[in-house]
Design a protein around this motif. Structure first.
Motif, PDB file in Angstrom:
ATOM      1  N   GLY A 145      36.971 -72.906  45.800  1.00  0.00           N
ATOM      2  CA  GLY A 145      35.871 -72.398  44.981  1.00  0.00           C
ATOM      3  C   GLY A 145      35.719 -70.950  45.427  1.00  0.00           C
ATOM      4  N   ILE A 146      35.668 -70.294  46.722  1.00  0.00           N
ATOM      5  CA  ILE A 146      35.477 -69.143  47.110  1.00  0.00           C
ATOM      6  C   ILE A 146      36.370 -68.298  46.449  1.00  0.00           C
ATOM      7  CG2 ILE A 146      35.325 -67.515  49.024  1.00  0.00           C
ATOM      8  CD1 ILE A 146      34.073 -69.966  50.654  1.00  0.00           C
ATOM      9  N   ALA A 147      37.783 -68.888  46.482  1.00  0.00           N
ATOM     10  CA  ALA A 147      38.856 -67.972  45.781  1.00  0.00           C
ATOM     11  C   ALA A 147      38.507 -67.653  44.490  1.00  0.00           C
ATOM     12  CB  ALA A 147      40.048 -68.693  46.043  1.00  0.00           C
ATOM     13  N   LEU A 175      43.784 -73.287  54.238  1.00  0.00           N
ATOM     14  CA  LEU A 175      43.981 -72.006  54.683  1.00  0.00           C
ATOM     15  C   LEU A 175      44.667 -71.507  53.601  1.00  0.00           C
ATOM     16  CD1 LEU A 175      44.899 -70.438  57.075  1.00  0.00           C
ATOM     17  CD2 LEU A 175      47.101 -71.548  57.302  1.00  0.00           C
ATOM     18  N   GLY A 176      45.519 -71.841  52.688  1.00  0.00           N
ATOM     19  CA  GLY A 176      46.122 -71.138  51.497  1.00  0.00           C
ATOM     20  C   GLY A 176      44.839 -70.671  50.608  1.00  0.00           C
ATOM     21  N   PHE A 177      43.929 -71.423  50.380  1.00  0.00           N
ATOM     22  CA  PHE A 177      42.675 -70.887  49.554  1.00  0.00           C
ATOM     23  C   PHE A 177      42.029 -69.723  50.317  1.00  0.00           C
ATOM     24  CE2 PHE A 177      43.572 -74.572  46.973  1.00  0.00           C
ATOM     25  CZ  PHE A 177      43.746 -73.919  45.667  1.00  0.00           C
ATOM     26  N   PHE A 202      40.188 -64.232  50.963  1.00  0.00           N
ATOM     27  CA  PHE A 202      40.190 -63.033  51.454  1.00  0.00           C
ATOM     28  C   PHE A 202      40.720 -61.787  50.812  1.00  0.00           C
ATOM     29  CE2 PHE A 202      41.672 -59.904  54.777  1.00  0.00           C
ATOM     30  CZ  PHE A 202      40.604 -59.735  55.502  1.00  0.00           C
ATOM     31  N   VAL A 203      41.740 -62.074  50.340  1.00  0.00           N
ATOM     32  CA  VAL A 203      42.396 -60.877  49.680  1.00  0.00           C
ATOM     33  C   VAL A 203      41.696 -60.517  48.336  1.00  0.00           C
ATOM     34  CG1 VAL A 203      44.471 -60.211  48.111  1.00  0.00           C
ATOM     35  CG2 VAL A 203      44.725 -61.444  50.163  1.00  0.00           C
ATOM     36  N   ALA A 204      41.116 -61.498  47.621  1.00  0.00           N
ATOM     37  CA  ALA A 204      40.269 -61.215  46.513  1.00  0.00           C
ATOM     38  C   ALA A 204      38.885 -60.600  46.839  1.00  0.00           C
ATOM     39  CB  ALA A 204      39.815 -62.622  45.776  1.00  0.00           C
ATOM     40  N   ALA A 261      36.330 -53.936  47.532  1.00  0.00           N
ATOM     41  CA  ALA A 261      36.100 -53.006  48.531  1.00  0.00           C
ATOM     42  C   ALA A 261      37.315 -52.035  48.712  1.00  0.00           C
ATOM     43  CB  ALA A 261      35.919 -53.854  50.051  1.00  0.00           C
ATOM     44  N   LEU A 262      38.426 -52.108  48.770  1.00  0.00           N
ATOM     45  CA  LEU A 262      39.590 -51.475  48.541  1.00  0.00           C
ATOM     46  C   LEU A 262      39.319 -50.487  47.454  1.00  0.00           C
ATOM     47  CD1 LEU A 262      42.518 -53.707  49.872  1.00  0.00           C
ATOM     48  CD2 LEU A 262      40.961 -51.998  51.330  1.00  0.00           C
TER      49      LEU A 262
END
Length: 259
Positions: A151-153, A229-231, A236-238, A243-244
């Motif tokens: 869900g966070i992803a 772990l995968g999600f 984290f990347v999303a 921000a980047l």
């Protein structure tokens, strides 16, 4: 984690009629329907009776949606309206808010799982030992963390116009392909192979093993951990992507001013 924000999130979820309808009432209704239709036949030796097997499947079904619906769509909507930007002006960090959201969503999976199990015990006469009930509920509850990561992803990867549809689509597909609507014993070998790779199947498989008086399958734990772990990596990347991009635009603007 902010306890006050956690309490706020729990109250918001409980006031949402979609949570009550889809995460609590729908699994109970499906359980009563399926257990009534398929739960009257004899049980082959060494197999779970249909009432218990369906109960575990519907507990997983409710727990998954309780977690998925209270993370992905909500996070996406709050990103769009700038809620996380406003939080920066408050004495609470974004990580505290996010952890409170995850904790609240996982907590909301507990009523969905427990109420299906209570229905099985009271209405359909499912009989397990006290230890089995505790182990079944607690292990399946812990397993829903994988869907919180999903869900966070979703919440950070897509916009609010897509998040709910994507969450519900994945939920429906994982439930159907993961053997929650059909006993694993009747699935063709190819479909069973697909089901075993899905977190939805492995969440229910934890409960099926415990209800049968067996030790939970280690493979279920491994698969759920891998999906978590995968999600988490995707999330984290999303999360870092906006921000980047903001940092890049700021640097470009500074370079133009310097010129």
């Amino acid at each position: 984690m902010s306890i006050h924000y956690l309490r706020l999130e729990i109250v918001r979820i409980l006031r949402d009629p979609k949570y009550l309808a889809l995460a609590v009432l729908a699994p109970i209704g499906f359980y009563l329907l399926f257990a009534t239709i398929f739960g009257g036949g004899p049980t082959p030796p060494g197999e779970l009776d249909a009432r218990t097997e369906i109960m575990v499947a519907m507990a997983a079904y409710g727990g998954i949606w309780a977690v998925l619906s209270t993370t992905g769509p909500r996070i996406s909507e709050e990103r769009q309206v700038g809620w996380f930007d406003q939080i920066r002006t408050m004495p609470v960090s974004a990580w505290q808010v996010l952890s409170a959201k995850v904790a609240a969503s996982v907590l909301m999976a507990l009523p969905a799982i427990v109420l299906v199990c209570l229905t099985g015990a009271i209405v359909k006469g499912v009989a397990l030992t006290p230890g089995q009930w505790v182990a079944l509920v607690s292990s399946m509850w812990a397993g829903t963390v994988a869907f919180a990561a999903m869900g966070i992803a979703i919440g950070y990867a897509v916009g609010s116009d897509v998040a709910y549809a994507l969450s519900y689509g994945l939920y429906t597909a994982m439930s159907a392909l993961g053997g929650l609507f059909a006993p694993p014993a009747v699935l063709p070998d190819a479909m069973l192979t697909v089901a075993r790779a899905l977190p939805s199947y492995q969440l229910a498989n934890l409960g099926w093993h415990i209800a049968a008086g067996e030790v939970p399958d280690l493979m279920s734990v491994v698969v759920l951990a891998a999906w978590t772990l995968g999600f988490a990596v995707i999330a984290f990347v999303a999360y870092r992507r906006p921000a980047l991009s903001v940092l890049t635009r700021t640097r470009r603007h500074a370079d133009k001013l310097a010129v």
